[in-house]
Design a protein around this motif. Sequence first.
Motif, mmCIF file in Angstrom:
data_model
loop_
_atom_site.group_PDB
_atom_site.id
_atom_site.type_symbol
_atom_site.label_atom_id
_atom_site.label_comp_id
_atom_site.label_asym_id
_atom_site.label_seq_id
_atom_site.Cartn_x
_atom_site.Cartn_y
_atom_site.Cartn_z
ATOM 1 N N PRO A 42 -46.342 24.013 -8.477
ATOM 2 C CA PRO A 42 -45.256 24.561 -9.312
ATOM 3 C C PRO A 42 -45.420 26.063 -9.548
ATOM 4 C CG PRO A 42 -46.051 22.508 -10.228
ATOM 5 C CD PRO A 42 -46.998 22.863 -9.109
ATOM 6 N N TYR A 43 -44.282 26.696 -9.694
ATOM 7 C CA TYR A 43 -44.236 28.156 -9.831
ATOM 8 C C TYR A 43 -43.938 28.518 -11.281
ATOM 9 C CZ TYR A 43 -41.959 32.786 -9.294
ATOM 10 O OH TYR A 43 -41.577 34.105 -9.403
ATOM 11 N N PHE A 44 -44.775 29.334 -11.856
ATOM 12 C CA PHE A 44 -44.535 29.870 -13.199
ATOM 13 C C PHE A 44 -44.678 31.384 -13.127
ATOM 14 C CE2 PHE A 44 -46.419 25.701 -13.793
ATOM 15 C CZ PHE A 44 -45.653 25.130 -14.783
ATOM 16 N N MET A 45 -43.733 32.098 -13.631
ATOM 17 C CA MET A 45 -43.840 33.549 -13.581
ATOM 18 C C MET A 45 -43.418 34.130 -14.928
ATOM 19 S SD MET A 45 -44.732 36.217 -12.098
ATOM 20 C CE MET A 45 -45.358 35.332 -10.705
ATOM 21 N N ASN A 46 -44.169 35.125 -15.359
ATOM 22 C CA ASN A 46 -43.886 35.786 -16.636
ATOM 23 C C ASN A 46 -43.799 37.291 -16.425
ATOM 24 O OD1 ASN A 46 -44.385 33.609 -18.935
ATOM 25 N ND2 ASN A 46 -45.900 33.273 -17.323
ATOM 26 N N ASN A 47 -42.722 37.871 -16.881
ATOM 27 C CA ASN A 47 -42.531 39.325 -16.806
ATOM 28 C C ASN A 47 -42.236 39.865 -18.207
ATOM 29 O OD1 ASN A 47 -42.746 39.181 -14.001
ATOM 30 N ND2 ASN A 47 -40.550 38.949 -13.742
ATOM 31 N N LEU A 48 -42.709 41.053 -18.455
ATOM 32 C CA LEU A 48 -42.500 41.679 -19.766
ATOM 33 C C LEU A 48 -41.784 43.005 -19.585
ATOM 34 C CD1 LEU A 48 -43.278 41.704 -22.862
ATOM 35 C CD2 LEU A 48 -45.290 43.017 -22.171
ATOM 36 N N HIS A 49 -40.788 43.246 -20.431
ATOM 37 C CA HIS A 49 -40.048 44.513 -20.392
ATOM 38 C C HIS A 49 -40.134 45.174 -21.765
ATOM 39 C CE1 HIS A 49 -37.130 43.194 -16.948
ATOM 40 N NE2 HIS A 49 -38.359 42.771 -16.752
ATOM 41 N N LEU A 50 -40.452 46.454 -21.776
ATOM 42 C CA LEU A 50 -40.432 47.223 -23.028
ATOM 43 C C LEU A 50 -39.525 48.416 -22.812
ATOM 44 C CD1 LEU A 50 -44.307 47.349 -23.477
ATOM 45 C CD2 LEU A 50 -42.738 45.920 -24.796
ATOM 46 N N GLU B 79 -37.917 52.643 -19.782
ATOM 47 C CA GLU B 79 -38.277 51.233 -19.708
ATOM 48 C C GLU B 79 -39.575 51.070 -18.930
ATOM 49 O OE1 GLU B 79 -36.052 47.025 -19.068
ATOM 50 O OE2 GLU B 79 -35.471 48.621 -17.724
ATOM 51 N N PHE B 80 -40.416 50.205 -19.448
ATOM 52 C CA PHE B 80 -41.681 49.915 -18.791
ATOM 53 C C PHE B 80 -41.733 48.409 -18.536
ATOM 54 C CE2 PHE B 80 -46.334 49.022 -19.040
ATOM 55 C CZ PHE B 80 -46.680 49.703 -17.886
ATOM 56 N N LYS B 81 -41.989 48.040 -17.285
ATOM 57 C CA LYS B 81 -41.993 46.619 -16.942
ATOM 58 C C LYS B 81 -43.377 46.212 -16.445
ATOM 59 C CE LYS B 81 -37.219 46.766 -15.284
ATOM 60 N NZ LYS B 81 -36.309 46.447 -14.172
ATOM 61 N N VAL B 82 -43.817 45.079 -16.903
ATOM 62 C CA VAL B 82 -45.042 44.493 -16.379
ATOM 63 C C VAL B 82 -44.633 43.181 -15.713
ATOM 64 C CG1 VAL B 82 -47.394 43.763 -16.877
ATOM 65 C CG2 VAL B 82 -46.286 45.457 -18.341
ATOM 66 N N LEU B 83 -44.802 43.120 -14.419
ATOM 67 C CA LEU B 83 -44.388 41.951 -13.661
ATOM 68 C C LEU B 83 -45.617 41.118 -13.305
ATOM 69 C CD1 LEU B 83 -41.962 43.898 -11.296
ATOM 70 C CD2 LEU B 83 -41.419 42.828 -13.477
ATOM 71 N N PRO C 199 -47.703 39.607 -4.776
ATOM 72 C CA PRO C 199 -48.485 40.596 -5.530
ATOM 73 C C PRO C 199 -48.985 40.070 -6.864
ATOM 74 C CG PRO C 199 -46.146 41.069 -5.700
ATOM 75 C CD PRO C 199 -46.274 39.897 -4.777
ATOM 76 N N GLY C 200 -50.081 40.631 -7.304
ATOM 77 C CA GLY C 200 -50.587 40.334 -8.635
ATOM 78 C C GLY C 200 -49.826 41.155 -9.668
ATOM 79 N N ARG C 201 -50.460 41.390 -10.810
ATOM 80 C CA ARG C 201 -49.786 42.154 -11.855
ATOM 81 C C ARG C 201 -49.396 43.527 -11.314
ATOM 82 N NH1 ARG C 201 -53.784 42.768 -15.314
ATOM 83 N NH2 ARG C 201 -53.471 40.743 -16.283
ATOM 84 N N ASN C 202 -48.155 43.896 -11.565
ATOM 85 C CA ASN C 202 -47.718 45.217 -11.119
ATOM 86 C C ASN C 202 -46.764 45.805 -12.141
ATOM 87 O OD1 ASN C 202 -44.789 44.746 -9.593
ATOM 88 N ND2 ASN C 202 -46.128 42.952 -9.471
ATOM 89 N N TYR C 203 -46.523 47.082 -12.007
ATOM 90 C CA TYR C 203 -45.848 47.821 -13.076
ATOM 91 C C TYR C 203 -44.677 48.641 -12.520
ATOM 92 C CZ TYR C 203 -50.453 46.813 -14.951
ATOM 93 O OH TYR C 203 -51.600 46.177 -15.330
ATOM 94 N N GLN C 204 -43.743 48.910 -13.399
ATOM 95 C CA GLN C 204 -42.638 49.777 -13.013
ATOM 96 C C GLN C 204 -42.206 50.572 -14.248
ATOM 97 O OE1 GLN C 204 -38.925 47.904 -11.893
ATOM 98 N NE2 GLN C 204 -38.522 49.494 -10.373
ATOM 99 N N PHE C 205 -41.958 51.836 -14.026
ATOM 100 C CA PHE C 205 -41.454 52.691 -15.098
ATOM 101 C C PHE C 205 -40.107 53.245 -14.676
ATOM 102 C CE2 PHE C 205 -41.117 56.838 -17.267
ATOM 103 C CZ PHE C 205 -41.154 56.377 -18.581
ATOM 104 N N VAL C 206 -39.129 53.093 -15.551
ATOM 105 C CA VAL C 206 -37.762 53.511 -15.209
ATOM 106 C C VAL C 206 -37.224 54.428 -16.308
ATOM 107 C CG1 VAL C 206 -35.405 52.725 -14.766
ATOM 108 C CG2 VAL C 206 -37.332 51.349 -13.970
#
Lengths: 347, 664
Positions: B610-618, B632-636, B652-659
């Motif tokens: 089973p697939y579980f995925m959690n992403n956080l957006h600030l 915006e800062f995202k932690v995927l 990919p493992g934990r990765n980040y994005q800044f927008v």
Amino acid sequence: MIFLLLSLCSGCMKDDQWVQDHLQQGNIQIPEGGLFVVNEGNFMYGNATLSCYDTLKKVVQNDLFYKVNGLPLGDVAESMTIWKSGGYVVVNNSGKIYVLDIGSGKYAGKITGLTSPRFIHFINDQKAYVTDLYAGKISIVNPATNMVTGLIPCPLHPSTEEMVQFGNLLFVTCWSGDKTVLVIDTDKDQIIREISTGEQPCGLVLDRFDKIWVLCQSTPGNNTGNMAVLQRIDPGTKTIDKSFIFATGSKPVKLNVDGKGENIFYLLGNEVYKMHVLASQLPVMPFVRLQAKLLYGLGIDPVNGNVYVSDALDYQQSGVISRFSETGVLISTFKAGIIPGRFCFSK
Amino acid sequence: MRIFFFLSLFWLGLHSFVPLQAQSLTDTLKIETVQIIGKKNSLNFNETRTEIDSSALARSTTVRLSELLSQNTPVFIKEYGRGAMATASFRGTAPSHTKVSWNGLELNSPMLGMVDFSLIPVYFTEEVKLLHGSSSLTESAGALGGTIQLDNKANWNNTVSGKILTGYGSYNTLDEYIQFNIGNKKIQSKSAVFFNASDNDFQFVNKLNAALDPVTGDYIYPTVRNDHAGYRNYGFLQELYLQAGINNTLSLKTWIQHNDRSIPQLLTNESNDAANINRQTENALRSVAEWKHFGIKSRFSILSAINLQNSSYTVENMVSGAPVQIVTDANAKMLSFVNKFSYHYQFNESISLVTGLDASLQSVNSENQVRAAPVTGYHKERVENSLHAIVETRLNERWSAFFLLREELINLSHVALLPVLRISLRPNPQKTLVISGSASGNTHPPTLNDLYYIPGGNPSLKSEKGTLFDLGAVDDFAFGLNRIHTGISLFTSLVRDWIIWLPTFQGYWEPGNIEKVKSSGIETNVGWNGKLRSAGFDIKGNYAWTRTINFSENSPAYGKQLPYIPEHSANVNANLSWSHYRIGWIWNYYSKRYTTTTKSEETLSDYIYPYFMNNLHLSMVVPLKENKLTAEFKVLNIFNEEYRTVLQRPMPGRNYQFVLRYDF
């Protein structure tokens, strides 16, 4: 509260743990004289597997390599050859050859860095040849070190396939899009002759009269018009001395020879054909006819002459192996892995 | 059935909780200007649909359509890796059974029938709507699962506006987007350009390959990068809208896009570095011209559109001392020329009539070369026509009915006559609960590859035929400052003559009308938004239970779930905002997916866990007079999970994005 609930759902995809949970508990004892079934798996799925069948107890152990070693075999396992105590499984679309201990199934080494390997043939303890679907070369490897030590370039024949040795000569079919059998001097590692054959020569066997048989599949496609042909090569003169042409549209595959070198076998549609090597024409009646979805693999037990035929069904589930006696009587059936393509007898 | 029972109880329970305040609601909800009420799965009087609300769209500008759908809808997305191909399974159907339209133009490839959702950026879309099952027949036939509509629209109040977005993320991922809008009450122009690229070379420990320690015999797992996986996409969108008098609007939308990417090797690969180097490129030109006329009781629209796609896929091997070996060189040119006419007449408040005529030309020129073999391919065209009529009537204040009849023709020959009947009931006219049920027939023609691909194409293929039923209910209610939306839909469909490619004795694959597949399940969703003192919150969740079973007689897979279709899928989107700050959490779940047709679990490759995925957006918004700046800062993959969604494909493992986004 919500985030707490959500966090409970975290950390559930433990890839390592999933593999560990499925490992075989305890050691596997592979029976002497057992039969290995090489299951290709689906292209680009990486789900090739190896099955081991106890021909006496009629028990099969599927997914042997993964369960014993915690490593998947790879993508499209094409063939397996036994040399001394090692089983060499050529994993075509993973560019490698796994070496396993044929007594325990344990991972014992690997030959990597190949392009698209198909078959391995052993010359001696220090030298083996590996054919390749795309490389335009035959790799020379050292089984003692599992290292690639050299190559025989054949840029005009990028697809090299099955091999048969006669003395110090190695005959190699050039399959995909080709119509050539190469003759290699194994002392010099050089191509010394090219023999023109029918379209797409694939299977290659040596009979008891020291003649080499080559099965040419013809070009795949809708109504290409060309015909498959079974040809015999005299390794002495290195020429074709017999040709048996199949009916238009026939696509025979998986050329085999029995342990005595007296009869050759091949698959055609839903039927297995058997032909004595001294016969003057192709057999009209099949050796056995199966109610199968898609016959895919064929193997002849070199000791007792039992015939093993695989049915790949819809290509997306475990294939079924039917075992017949030397006279064509069904002995048993069992399930192997996805797309069982080759058989390797450890006798 | 237990799941159905449980969900029904849950849904009914939720409604028994409806407080008396809901009685004060009328058909029209008064919405505060600062809030956006998402209409999730609004089973209205005519259709079963899901709309992704504008706030979710705004937060997802830099994602691809595949991610947006998997995080906000019950559609299952099968993703072959980050940046790699993504296909959709809508209500358990095949990828070609999900249609995607952009402002009325179908994006499905006439060659393959499906859409690669990883190539559609969300930048260029202002509305995303899903029409489930039979509801898709209002737009076109063939979507046995459903239709995803992507639309753009004019803002007639705009004078000058736009947005500038720049993003940078892990693996050297760049996102750049500029939009400029200018106009008045008569004419509006929107111009947008995007650029998106990534090296996509995330590092990971490959546990599927191991070397043996020469001394201890222990495994040594290599730490490797996801090489040959980079992508680079850019595109341009121009929209023009003209208000020609008070009764007419004209629009022209043109979208040009280029995609270029490599597909990485499987995790089990240990070939040499110069082996199987592949490249996939696509160029697309899409343009839609539309005239809409609005009368007192009637309106009509005329649409003409073109979709031109060129694709190329090459695989090469570099061999020292030898010429480059071309393993595969496949090229295709695809053209869809679409014309649509639609007329709507409102007889009175209770009855309306819609008629329409569609005519399209589909053309494919495909050329494939494998190694040194001769080039094979085909060049074929097909004319598709569709006529439809819809009668929609409100029988009384409780009951309404919708009837559609659609005639499908290919090359001017009859293919199918497709009916839809939907009955809707509003048990209490003073409340918002609507119960709706429908029955319909649908058909999906074989693609041009199914018919003519060499080798294997089968010109005698029949169209797939589906019979669909669904029953659903939807309600919105409020208490205090809270609003809740709920919806549930039960569906079942039987598809006969399901086309599947199977291997043959000839050594190649050939399609046939082999399968009979029954798909059934439940889709449900809940949305809740409100205020807690100065903080606002909204939570939305989707859950789908889907059984897609092969009922083909004589099939070795009889009675089994189709591969790669999860029985359970769910997602939750939770957002909390206060002042200028917002925090958001996205959770996504798919149950076990089987990779074989027999639902086997014998080998480790027979299924994916089973697939579980959690992403956080600030995010933080900085008002700048009439404009605003959003950071915006995202932690995927926030828990840095090691996982696979498809066999042997690295993720990919934990990765980040800044927008950074500036709206003016």
